[in-house]
Design a protein around this motif. Structure first.
Motif, PDB file in Angstrom:
ATOM      1  N   ARG A  19      34.783  44.914  40.228  1.00  8.08           N
ATOM      2  CA  ARG A  19      35.920  45.773  39.905  1.00  8.08           C
ATOM      3  C   ARG A  19      37.168  45.398  40.697  1.00  8.08           C
ATOM      4  O   ARG A  19      38.257  45.856  40.365  1.00  8.08           O
ATOM      5  CB  ARG A  19      35.588  47.247  40.165  1.00  8.08           C
ATOM      6  CG  ARG A  19      34.368  47.806  39.462  1.00  8.08           C
ATOM      7  CD  ARG A  19      34.233  47.548  38.000  1.00  8.08           C
ATOM      8  NE  ARG A  19      35.360  47.974  37.204  1.00  8.08           N
ATOM      9  CZ  ARG A  19      35.533  47.628  35.932  1.00  8.08           C
ATOM     10  NH1 ARG A  19      34.659  46.861  35.327  1.00  8.08           N
ATOM     11  NH2 ARG A  19      36.578  48.039  35.262  1.00  8.08           N
ATOM     12  N   ASP A  20      37.021  44.578  41.716  1.00  5.59           N
ATOM     13  CA  ASP A  20      38.178  44.210  42.531  1.00  5.59           C
ATOM     14  C   ASP A  20      39.108  43.280  41.734  1.00  5.59           C
ATOM     15  O   ASP A  20      38.717  42.678  40.742  1.00  5.59           O
ATOM     16  CB  ASP A  20      37.727  43.547  43.839  1.00  5.59           C
ATOM     17  CG  ASP A  20      36.947  42.269  43.591  1.00  5.59           C
ATOM     18  OD1 ASP A  20      37.538  41.179  43.709  1.00  5.59           O
ATOM     19  OD2 ASP A  20      35.750  42.375  43.248  1.00  5.59           O
ATOM     20  N   THR A  21      40.337  43.188  42.165  1.00  7.64           N
ATOM     21  CA  THR A  21      41.374  42.425  41.460  1.00  7.64           C
ATOM     22  C   THR A  21      40.994  40.965  41.282  1.00  7.64           C
ATOM     23  O   THR A  21      41.169  40.393  40.195  1.00  7.64           O
ATOM     24  CB  THR A  21      42.715  42.518  42.229  1.00  7.64           C
ATOM     25  OG1 THR A  21      43.048  43.894  42.391  1.00  7.64           O
ATOM     26  CG2 THR A  21      43.823  41.804  41.488  1.00  7.64           C
TER      27      THR A  21
END
Length: 94
Positions: A19-21
């Motif tokens: 889910r991180d960038t």
């Protein structure tokens, strides 16, 4: 059925992982390259049940396309982000 495509989809839709960038950006880049490979591969017709003179050329082209995608996926930053437990790299051959 494309096992590797399903693997990508699971990662893209996972509720907690990736889910991180950086993961999102990498998955977007990988998805674009995967879709490019899949489309190019699907446009090739053959080999079929009857052998033709073009079979060898078609197989060579399919292998070239797969190798190009696999080499793209094996870049260091992808390898570090998606380790062996993610099955991203191993599912390419499936």
């Amino acid at each position: 059925m494309y096992v590797h495509g399903q693997n990508l989809e699971q990662k893209e839709n996972h509720k907690t992982k990736y889910r991180d960038t950086e993961s999102r950006r990498y998955l977007t880049e990988i998805r674009a390259k995967y879709n490019e490979w899949k489309l190019a591969n699907e446009h090739l017709v053959g080999p079929l049940t009857e052998t033709t003179k073009q079979d060898s050329e078609l197989l060579i082209k399919r292998v070239e396309l797969l190798n190009e995608y696999k080499n793209f996926l094996e870049q260091q930053h992808y390898a570090e982000k998606f380790d062996s437990r993610s099955n991203l790299h191993s599912s390419v051959l499936e």
